[in-house]
Design an enzyme around this catalytic site. Structure first.
Site, PDB file in Angstrom:
ATOM      1  N   LYS A 253       0.861  -1.189   0.000  1.00  0.00           N
ATOM      2  CA  LYS A 253       0.000   0.000   0.000  1.00  0.00           C
ATOM      3  C   LYS A 253       0.892   1.231   0.000  1.00  0.00           C
ATOM      4  O   LYS A 253       1.681   1.440   0.914  1.00  0.00           O
ATOM      5  CB  LYS A 253      -0.896   0.004   1.247  1.00  0.00           C
ATOM      6  CG  LYS A 253      -1.601   1.352   1.524  1.00  0.00           C
ATOM      7  CD  LYS A 253      -2.460   1.326   2.786  1.00  0.00           C
ATOM      8  CE  LYS A 253      -3.024   2.709   3.126  1.00  0.00           C
ATOM      9  NZ  LYS A 253      -3.840   2.724   4.362  1.00  0.00           N
ATOM     10  N   ASP A 258      -2.644  10.340   3.459  1.00  0.00           N
ATOM     11  CA  ASP A 258      -4.018   9.915   3.714  1.00  0.00           C
ATOM     12  C   ASP A 258      -4.730  10.945   4.583  1.00  0.00           C
ATOM     13  O   ASP A 258      -4.602  10.936   5.800  1.00  0.00           O
ATOM     14  CB  ASP A 258      -4.009   8.540   4.396  1.00  0.00           C
ATOM     15  CG  ASP A 258      -5.428   8.025   4.667  1.00  0.00           C
ATOM     16  OD1 ASP A 258      -6.384   8.599   4.104  1.00  0.00           O
ATOM     17  OD2 ASP A 258      -5.554   7.045   5.433  1.00  0.00           O
ATOM     18  N   LYS A 265     -10.060  12.986   8.163  1.00  0.00           N
ATOM     19  CA  LYS A 265      -9.532  12.680   9.493  1.00  0.00           C
ATOM     20  C   LYS A 265      -9.485  13.944  10.344  1.00  0.00           C
ATOM     21  O   LYS A 265      -9.380  15.050   9.808  1.00  0.00           O
ATOM     22  CB  LYS A 265      -8.094  12.148   9.364  1.00  0.00           C
ATOM     23  CG  LYS A 265      -7.961  10.759   8.785  1.00  0.00           C
ATOM     24  CD  LYS A 265      -6.492  10.353   8.715  1.00  0.00           C
ATOM     25  CE  LYS A 265      -6.342   8.970   8.106  1.00  0.00           C
ATOM     26  NZ  LYS A 265      -6.921   7.896   8.921  1.00  0.00           N
ATOM     27  N   ASP A 276       1.805   6.655   5.332  1.00  0.00           N
ATOM     28  CA  ASP A 276       0.793   5.701   4.889  1.00  0.00           C
ATOM     29  C   ASP A 276       1.189   4.956   3.613  1.00  0.00           C
ATOM     30  O   ASP A 276       0.420   4.181   3.061  1.00  0.00           O
ATOM     31  CB  ASP A 276      -0.561   6.406   4.724  1.00  0.00           C
ATOM     32  CG  ASP A 276      -1.737   5.473   4.976  1.00  0.00           C
ATOM     33  OD1 ASP A 276      -1.530   4.448   5.647  1.00  0.00           O
ATOM     34  OD2 ASP A 276      -2.832   5.771   4.483  1.00  0.00           O
ATOM     35  N   ASP A 335     -12.056   6.914   4.043  1.00  0.00           N
ATOM     36  CA  ASP A 335     -10.813   6.754   4.799  1.00  0.00           C
ATOM     37  C   ASP A 335     -10.359   5.289   4.858  1.00  0.00           C
ATOM     38  O   ASP A 335      -9.238   5.009   5.262  1.00  0.00           O
ATOM     39  CB  ASP A 335     -10.993   7.325   6.212  1.00  0.00           C
ATOM     40  CG  ASP A 335      -9.684   7.561   6.924  1.00  0.00           C
ATOM     41  OD1 ASP A 335      -8.628   7.501   6.254  1.00  0.00           O
ATOM     42  OD2 ASP A 335      -9.713   7.811   8.148  1.00  0.00           O
ATOM     43  N   GLU A 337      -9.259   3.501   2.572  1.00  0.00           N
ATOM     44  CA  GLU A 337      -8.811   3.541   1.180  1.00  0.00           C
ATOM     45  C   GLU A 337      -7.740   2.511   0.852  1.00  0.00           C
ATOM     46  O   GLU A 337      -7.606   2.095  -0.298  1.00  0.00           O
ATOM     47  CB  GLU A 337      -8.298   4.958   0.852  1.00  0.00           C
ATOM     48  CG  GLU A 337      -6.839   5.248   1.219  1.00  0.00           C
ATOM     49  CD  GLU A 337      -6.553   5.201   2.714  1.00  0.00           C
ATOM     50  OE1 GLU A 337      -7.509   5.274   3.509  1.00  0.00           O
ATOM     51  OE2 GLU A 337      -5.378   5.054   3.082  1.00  0.00           O
ATOM     52  N   ARG A 339      -7.394  -0.632   1.510  1.00  0.00           N
ATOM     53  CA  ARG A 339      -7.906  -1.915   1.013  1.00  0.00           C
ATOM     54  C   ARG A 339      -8.395  -1.801  -0.419  1.00  0.00           C
ATOM     55  O   ARG A 339      -8.356  -2.769  -1.170  1.00  0.00           O
ATOM     56  CB  ARG A 339      -8.999  -2.424   1.967  1.00  0.00           C
ATOM     57  CG  ARG A 339     -10.172  -1.501   2.085  1.00  0.00           C
ATOM     58  CD  ARG A 339     -11.020  -1.769   3.315  1.00  0.00           C
ATOM     59  NE  ARG A 339     -10.409  -1.252   4.544  1.00  0.00           N
ATOM     60  CZ  ARG A 339     -10.970  -1.381   5.754  1.00  0.00           C
ATOM     61  NH1 ARG A 339     -12.123  -2.009   5.893  1.00  0.00           N
ATOM     62  NH2 ARG A 339     -10.370  -0.884   6.818  1.00  0.00           N
TER      63      ARG A 339
HETATM   64  N1  BES Z   1      -3.933   4.793   7.034  1.00  0.00           N
HETATM   65  C1  BES Z   1      -5.002   4.514   7.903  1.00  0.00           C
HETATM   66  C2  BES Z   1      -4.610   3.560   9.038  1.00  0.00           C
HETATM   67  C3  BES Z   1      -3.588   4.061  10.024  1.00  0.00           C
HETATM   68  C4  BES Z   1      -3.982   4.624  11.220  1.00  0.00           C
HETATM   69  C5  BES Z   1      -2.248   3.938   9.760  1.00  0.00           C
HETATM   70  C6  BES Z   1      -3.042   5.063  12.130  1.00  0.00           C
HETATM   71  C7  BES Z   1      -1.305   4.374  10.671  1.00  0.00           C
HETATM   72  C8  BES Z   1      -1.706   4.945  11.857  1.00  0.00           C
HETATM   73  C9  BES Z   1      -6.150   3.886   7.126  1.00  0.00           C
HETATM   74  O1  BES Z   1      -6.265   4.264   5.812  1.00  0.00           O
HETATM   75  C10 BES Z   1      -7.391   4.299   7.816  1.00  0.00           C
HETATM   76  O2  BES Z   1      -7.697   5.445   7.799  1.00  0.00           O
HETATM   77  N2  BES Z   1      -8.103   3.334   8.394  1.00  0.00           N
HETATM   78  C11 BES Z   1      -9.308   3.604   9.084  1.00  0.00           C
HETATM   79  C12 BES Z   1     -10.308   2.568   8.675  1.00  0.00           C
HETATM   80  C13 BES Z   1     -11.721   2.867   9.110  1.00  0.00           C
HETATM   81  C14 BES Z   1     -12.246   4.073   8.370  1.00  0.00           C
HETATM   82  C15 BES Z   1     -12.568   1.662   8.845  1.00  0.00           C
HETATM   83  C16 BES Z   1      -9.011   3.533  10.575  1.00  0.00           C
HETATM   84  O3  BES Z   1      -8.190   2.706  10.977  1.00  0.00           O
HETATM   85  O4  BES Z   1      -9.569   4.323  11.314  1.00  0.00           O
HETATM   86 ZN    ZN Z   2      -4.577   4.884   4.882  1.00  0.00          ZN
HETATM   87 MN    MN Z   3      -7.421   6.036   5.592  1.00  0.00          MN
END
Ligand code: BES
Ligand code: ZN
Ligand code: MN
Length: 489
Positions: A253, A258, A265, A276, A335, A337, A339
């Site tokens: 990825k 992000d 966010k 990210d 968010d 994204e 996956r």
């Molecule tokens: N890039 C983030 C995950 C992340 C969080 C990486 C903290 C490093 C540190 C990912 O794209 C994300 O935003 N995931 C969301 C998923 C949710 C919307 C289902 C999350 O983990 O909150």
């Molecule tokens: Zn992300």
């Molecule tokens: Mn995200």
């Protein structure tokens, strides 16, 4: 781009020790001092023996050190006594090196390892911990002076250390990518850095947005729609194995930033999302190491490079996108994204390369940090043998990894009213439902692992082998996995 400090290996030389103007580090243990340490003891009129016999030295853990400043009888600024038993673990030997590596002198550092059997491990730990990301610091930079290790068999140790140097190069490459801010490491810049690895003998291709559109990568392209910089997929091939043997596939990825997109966010901590692209960074680091050490294996590394931004053209919550596989996805949360990016890149990897196995890496979920903290990455797999092999490699390299469960009940949470699936499965077990989403894009019978490295890619505090910031977690384990799987005689 930063490179590991070169380390010179030479035989013991008492005179050079006495004349060193920087730092002298001596690897010793309680008990009788080895010959060169005894010479130093004479020079310092017994200070070395007294220090090594002290209670505070006895309290040091293997690999830790104690410092004597401006030792009498020497030219050095500091005499660093590093405790290491002769029969130490690899981790302890690396830690001993790291203790020196975090304190290299601009005037040069001499490491006395005499006949220690793990001199190469000490050198490796030293190199890894000496990493420093100074690209964006102006003003005078204090660079470490030359590093020399005095060892019993310099040629043999140097040969052993060369494999380690290739790994350190890969780890540094990953750390640089992960530390770099998103205004510098755009999808253009990232792709260019990967293309430059052509020099090392890697075959590198860049797929542009029109290529991705033709391939039908609607899930990946949806993520990048709000960005001014175009989405790209970069394919890196290392074919050092038998011609025609199915490659091992690594997929990463690479979200260069992000924001969350329209499901934006919160401001606090958002700057961390420059990391990210950590999964793509590890894939790139492993490919670099394989090329540098001319690995006898066929490996393909593919990364999806996109930026997730809010904009008039950005994808909306509720949009339905069609993946390269053909499955439709209702984007509940923009968010989630990573996956979406991986779904298409994983499908492409399988479709084009028919790999023997596939491992993908991603800073995929905050939920994995809630579950495992920063000490372990989450490992999800459909294949016990591949998973165990990875866990063994990670353990041997001291990289934390812990297997997480999967199952149909989790998959069921992805059911969508209007499309084949949603891109989120609720807050509970969020790292697992994310893995279940990815599993839908794995062909039946392909051994596959997903590594959620959201907690391990970047640390706020220094660790044994890295300063604050990017760790390069995974490069060492994956390099070892590939070596053990394809190159063991
Ligand atoms: N890039 C983030 C995950 C992340 C969080 C990486 C903290 C490093 C540190 C990912 O794209 C994300 O935003 N995931 C969301 C998923 C949710 C919307 C289902 C999350 O983990 O909150
Ligand atoms: Zn992300
Ligand atoms: Mn995200």
């Amino acid at each position: 781009m930063s490179h590991p400090v070169p380390i010179q290996f030479r035989e013991s030389d008492a005179e050079a020790l006495a004349l060193c103007a920087g730092r002298v580090a001596v690897v010793v243990d309680v008990g009788t001092l080895p010959p060169l340490a005894r010479r130093l003891d004479k020079l310092t009129r017994g200070a070395v023996a007294r220090a090594v016999a002290s209670d505070s030295f006895a309290r040091l853990k293997p690999g830790e050190g104690m410092e004597l400043a401006f030792p009498a009888g020497m030219q050095a600024e500091a005499l660093h006594l590093i405790r290491l038993p002769r029969k130490a673990t690899v981790a302890e030997a690396r830690k001993a090196g790291a203790t020196v590596g975090r304190a290299l002198s601009p005037k040069g550092t001499l490491v006395v390892a005499e006949a220690h059997p793990q001199a190469a491990d000490i050198a490796f730990g030293l190199a890894l911990r000496a990493y420093d990301f100074t690209t964006h610091k102006t003003g005078e930079k204090t660079l470490p002076g030359p590093v020399t290790m005095m060892v019993a068999k310099p040629e043999a140790v140097a040969a052993e250390a060369r494999a380690g140097a290739a790994v350190a190069e890969g780890v540094f490459f990953t750390r640089d990518l992960v530390n770099e801010p998103a205004n510098v490491l755009t999808t253009f810049d990232f792709a260019a850095r990967l293309a430059a690895m052509h020099e090392l003998g890697l075959e590198v291709e860049i797929l542009e947005e029109d290529d991705l559109l033709k391939l039908g990568m609607g899930a990946l392209l949806g993520v990048g729609m709000g960005s001014e910089t175009p989405s790209k997929v970069v394919v890196m091939q290392w074919n050092g194995g038998k011609k025609g043997d199915a490659p091992f596939a690594l997929v990463g990825k690479g979200v260069v930033f992000d924001t969350g997109g329209i499901s934006i966010k919160p401001a606090a901590g958002m700057e961390e999302m420059t990391m990210d692209m950590g999964g793509a960074g590890v894939v790139a680091g492993v490919m670099r190491t394989l090329a540098m050490r001319q690995a006898r294996a066929n490996v393909v590394g593919i990364v999806g490079l996109v930026e997730n931004m809010p904009d008039g053209r950005a994808q909306r919550p509720g949009d339905v996108v069609t993946s390269m596989k053909g499955d439709t996805i209702e984007v509940i949360n923009t968010d989630a994204e990573g996956r979406l990016v991986l779904a298409d890149v994983m499908w492409y990897a399988q479709d084009r390369f028919k790999p023997c196995a596939m491992i993908n890496l991603a800073t995929l979920t905050g939920a994995i940090i809630v579950a495992l903290g920063h000490e372990n990455a989450g490992v999800f797999s459909n294949d016990d043998a591949l998973c165990d092999a990875f866990l063994r490699a990670a353990k041997a390299e001291g990289e934390g990894a812990w297997r997480m469960p999967m199952g149909e009940a989790y998959d069921a949470k992805l059911k969508s009213r209007i499309a084949d699936m949603m891109n989120v499965g609720g807050r509970e077990g969020g790292a697992i439902t994310a893995a279940q989403f990815l599993a839908r894009f794995v062909k039946p019978d392909l051994p596959w692992c997903h590594l959620d490295i959201a907690g391990t890619a970047l640390l706020k505090a220094e660790s044994t082998l890295a300063p604050k910031g990017a760790t390069g977690w995974g490069v060492m384990a994956l390099n070892r996995l590939i070596r053990d799987r394809f190159e063991a005689k």
